[in-house]
Design a protein around this motif. Structure first.
Motif, PDB file in Angstrom:
ATOM      1  N   THR A  42       0.834  -1.199   0.000  1.00 22.28           N
ATOM      2  CA  THR A  42       0.000   0.000   0.000  1.00 22.28           C
ATOM      3  C   THR A  42       0.869   1.249   0.000  1.00 22.28           C
ATOM      4  N   LEU A  43       0.296   2.377  -0.426  1.00 19.19           N
ATOM      5  CA  LEU A  43       1.044   3.630  -0.460  1.00 19.19           C
ATOM      6  C   LEU A  43       1.545   3.997   0.942  1.00 19.19           C
ATOM      7  N   ARG A  44       0.719   3.793   1.939  1.00 17.72           N
ATOM      8  CA  ARG A  44       1.124   4.153   3.310  1.00 17.72           C
ATOM      9  C   ARG A  44       2.329   3.338   3.753  1.00 17.72           C
ATOM     10  N   ASP A  45       2.280   2.021   3.520  1.00 22.62           N
ATOM     11  CA  ASP A  45       3.408   1.169   3.917  1.00 22.62           C
ATOM     12  C   ASP A  45       4.644   1.459   3.060  1.00 22.62           C
ATOM     13  N   LEU A  87       8.300   2.515   4.552  1.00 21.57           N
ATOM     14  CA  LEU A  87       9.516   1.758   4.262  1.00 21.57           C
ATOM     15  C   LEU A  87      10.506   2.593   3.447  1.00 21.57           C
ATOM     16  N   GLY A  88       9.972   3.368   2.483  1.00 23.68           N
ATOM     17  CA  GLY A  88      10.841   4.194   1.666  1.00 23.68           C
ATOM     18  C   GLY A  88      11.590   5.216   2.501  1.00 23.68           C
ATOM     19  N   ARG A  89      10.890   5.850   3.462  1.00 25.30           N
ATOM     20  CA  ARG A  89      11.538   6.832   4.336  1.00 25.30           C
ATOM     21  C   ARG A  89      12.648   6.183   5.158  1.00 25.30           C
ATOM     22  N   ARG A  90      12.371   5.007   5.699  1.00 26.37           N
ATOM     23  CA  ARG A  90      13.374   4.337   6.532  1.00 26.37           C
ATOM     24  C   ARG A  90      14.627   4.000   5.717  1.00 26.37           C
ATOM     25  N   VAL A  91      14.425   3.526   4.477  1.00 22.40           N
ATOM     26  CA  VAL A  91      15.569   3.191   3.627  1.00 22.40           C
ATOM     27  C   VAL A  91      16.374   4.442   3.299  1.00 22.40           C
ATOM     28  N   ASP A  99       6.280  10.978  -4.449  1.00 20.05           N
ATOM     29  CA  ASP A  99       6.891  12.305  -4.471  1.00 20.05           C
ATOM     30  C   ASP A  99       7.306  12.774  -3.081  1.00 20.05           C
ATOM     31  N   GLU A 100       6.625  12.279  -2.046  1.00 13.12           N
ATOM     32  CA  GLU A 100       6.903  12.737  -0.687  1.00 13.12           C
ATOM     33  C   GLU A 100       8.351  12.462  -0.270  1.00 13.12           C
ATOM     34  N   LEU A 101       8.982  11.463  -0.885  1.00 16.21           N
ATOM     35  CA  LEU A 101      10.345  11.117  -0.496  1.00 16.21           C
ATOM     36  C   LEU A 101      11.360  12.183  -0.899  1.00 16.21           C
ATOM     37  N   SER A 102      10.956  13.083  -1.803  1.00 14.56           N
ATOM     38  CA  SER A 102      11.899  14.087  -2.292  1.00 14.56           C
ATOM     39  C   SER A 102      12.090  15.243  -1.322  1.00 14.56           C
ATOM     40  N   SER A 103      11.374  15.251  -0.215  1.00 13.41           N
ATOM     41  CA  SER A 103      11.464  16.373   0.731  1.00 13.41           C
ATOM     42  C   SER A 103      11.985  15.939   2.089  1.00 13.41           C
ATOM     43  N   LEU A 104      12.762  14.864   2.135  1.00 10.53           N
ATOM     44  CA  LEU A 104      13.241  14.357   3.425  1.00 10.53           C
ATOM     45  C   LEU A 104      14.398  15.149   3.997  1.00 10.53           C
ATOM     46  N   GLY A 105      15.126  15.903   3.167  1.00 10.83           N
ATOM     47  CA  GLY A 105      16.262  16.642   3.697  1.00 10.83           C
ATOM     48  C   GLY A 105      17.037  17.343   2.614  1.00 10.83           C
ATOM     49  N   PRO A 106      18.015  18.168   2.994  1.00 11.74           N
ATOM     50  CA  PRO A 106      18.818  18.914   2.018  1.00 11.74           C
ATOM     51  C   PRO A 106      19.736  18.026   1.186  1.00 11.74           C
ATOM     52  N   GLN A 107      19.913  16.789   1.613  1.00  9.36           N
ATOM     53  CA  GLN A 107      20.758  15.865   0.842  1.00  9.36           C
ATOM     54  C   GLN A 107      20.065  15.372  -0.423  1.00  9.36           C
ATOM     55  N   ILE A 108      18.754  15.632  -0.529  1.00 10.26           N
ATOM     56  CA  ILE A 108      17.966  15.071  -1.624  1.00 10.26           C
ATOM     57  C   ILE A 108      17.670  16.143  -2.673  1.00 10.26           C
ATOM     58  N   VAL A 109      17.837  15.741  -3.941  1.00 13.42           N
ATOM     59  CA  VAL A 109      17.517  16.596  -5.087  1.00 13.42           C
ATOM     60  C   VAL A 109      16.380  15.933  -5.864  1.00 13.42           C
TER      61      VAL A 109
END
Length: 511
Positions: A423-426, A430-434, A452-462
């Protein structure tokens, strides 16, 4: 410094085994297709171990770059290929020799093999001496070949071979065939019966007569009758054939080991340059990258997937290039956008550039700055394997866990569409943890995802987004650009095209 190897600098180059397994990332990055195409027609050289073994350090990469640049000169590449052709003829003779039965024929074929070898080496010395070389590798080879050609060993090998061939060319004998017996003897003063026969029948000639000349079949292998006749010829000229036999016995190890090694290893360069030549003819750029062991900045301009480009150029189709960069603390590309828009191709391109850069090869693109990584890990979607008794999600977790366990801060990780089976929630959890783990490792990463939400986890991400034609969102541009992923731009383009936006629907319902 004595020359030893064209692939590795120094006097103690590594000895690669005959079999080196392809890195695990090869199939995902389509590098298996690239290497297969490079090696076509070159099975005798066994080049795969070279392409499966990245260079151990920057010095080796610089050494290979210099050799590649020298070989980009048509004159240099031409005489290298000429040398290789002569050495192939030599090996063909040796292969024939090993299939023959009669000793004297083996010795004659061996003499021909030595002739090919001596001619190849002598011409190589002349060509190297006249060439405008700058690489340490080919300059070192030039010094070695010059010294070898002037050595007593080569002079004796070449001189004795030439002398024996000259003596053999002067061997003459006559055959007297009577019923089932054959007599072999030195030629005497026998008259030319052929001329007498022609003179006799010339008086009956009326105009131009039809010619009935024919060529007797010439089989390479001798039969027992030919071998028997040759044995008698040896008795007539024992001194010459004794010299040939002694020469055969004394020169079984005639091949200079450094030249023999160079003949194989230079094909690493020649084969790769032959592979990218159609791309360059099509106008696609190539470059020698700058690699660093300290800076993780990555900059590539007008680059492309080399495996896909090779196919497209063969089909006369256009090749789309892309630009990208990571700077400062940036480490991870999150690539999103519509399906079939070039996201996976971009991920492969990133991996191909780094791997080919570690080999010391010219890269697809106008310029490239890369990181000298230690290992390259890939995770692409795979079909379920009924033999491991794992579901797709569990298999994803097991494979990604293995990558996280082995990766170091100097590694590169490429993830393509992770956790699509849940599911999108799971998947988001999992994607955030990885990604958090990858951020902690401070390694370079490309992650292709629909989240798309994974692209805003931190300044290390482009965030990178694959784009579509604005007036026709169903048409992909296959360009990947740096842009914030909002998850709505593509859907909005589709809605506007078919006039199902809120404003369009209100307008249509009002009318």
């Amino acid at each position: 410094m004595a020359f030893r190897c064209i692939l590795y600098p120094g006097e103690n180059p590594p000895e690669l085994p005959d079999e080196v397994a392809a890195p695990d990332c090869f199939a995902d990055l389509n590098l298996d297709q690239v290497v297969t195409a490079i090696c076509v027609g070159r099975d005798e050289y066994n080049l795969r171990p070279f392409f499966h073994s990245p260079a151990p350090d920057l010095d080796t990469i610089h050494y290979r770059h210099e050799v590649m640049k020298d070989l980009e000169q048509d004159e240099v590449l031409g005489f290298v290929k000429s040398f290789s052709a002569k050495m192939r003829s030599m090996r063909d003779q040796i292969a024939k020799l090993n299939k023959l039965y009669y000793r004297l024929q083996k010795e004659a074929v061996f003499l021909d093999a030595i002739a090919f070898y001596c001619d190849a080496v002598s011409q190589l010395a002349n060509d190297l001496g006249a060439a405008n070389l700058r690489s340490a590798g080919l300059l070192g080879l030039r010094r070695h070949v010059e010294a070898y050609v002037q050595s007593e060993a080569f002079s004796s090998l070449h001189g004795t071979m030439t002398s024996i061939k000259s003596d053999l060319s002067e061997v003459e004998y006559s055959l007297l065939i009577r019923y089932t017996s054959v007599t072999v003897r030195r030629p005497g003063s026998e008259p030319d019966y052929g001329a007498a026969v022609e003179a006799t029948f010339a008086r009956f000639k009326q105009g131009d007569a039809k010619r009935f000349e024919f060529k007797l079949p010439d089989f390479f292998e001798m039969n027992h009758i030919e071998a028997g006749i040759l044995d008698f010829v040896v008795r007539l000229y024992p001194e010459i054939f004794t010299r040939l036999h002694r020469y055969f016995q004394a020169n079984q190890s005639y091949l200079d080991p450094i030249i023999g090694r160079w003949d194989r290893e230079i094909q690493f360069y020649v084969a790769y340059l032959d592979y990218i030549r159609p791309l360059k003819r099509a106008g696609l750029p190539s470059c020698y990258p700058t690699l660093s062991t300290t800076s993780k900045a990555v900059r590539c301009h007008q680059t492309f997937d080399i495996a896909l480009a090779h196919k497209l150029v063969g089909d006369n189709a256009p090749v789309i290039t892309n630009n990208f960069e990571l700077d400062g603390s940036e480490r991870i590309f999150i690539v999103s956008g519509p399906n079939q828009g070039g996201k996976t191709t971009f991920a492969r391109t990133f991996g191909q550039l780094h791997y080919l850069g570690r080999l010391g090869c010219p890269l697809p693109g106008k310029e490239a700055t890369l990181f000298f990584f230690d290992r390259l890990f890939t995770h692409f979607e795979k079909e379920e394997d009924i033999h491991n008794h794992r579901g797709k999600l569990e298999d994803d977790l097991v494979r990604i866990h293995a990558i996280l366990r082995e990766a170091t801060p100097n590694s590169i990780v490429i993830l393509n569409e992770i956790f699509t089976s849940t599911t999108l929630r799971d998947a988001l959890f999992l994607g955030r943890r990885v990604l958090e783990r990858l951020i902690d490792l401070d390694l370079l990463c490309v992650c292709v995802t629909f989240m798309d939400e994974l692209s805003s986890l931190g300044p290390q991400i482009v965030s990178l987004v694959s784009t579509v034609v604005p007036d026709n969102p169903a048409e992909r541009t296959f360009r990947v650009v740096r842009r914030t992923a909002d998850g709505r731009s593509y859907a909005m383009s589709i809605a506007e095209k078919y006039r199902v936006t809120y404003d369009s629907l209100r307008e249509r319902l009002a009318s």
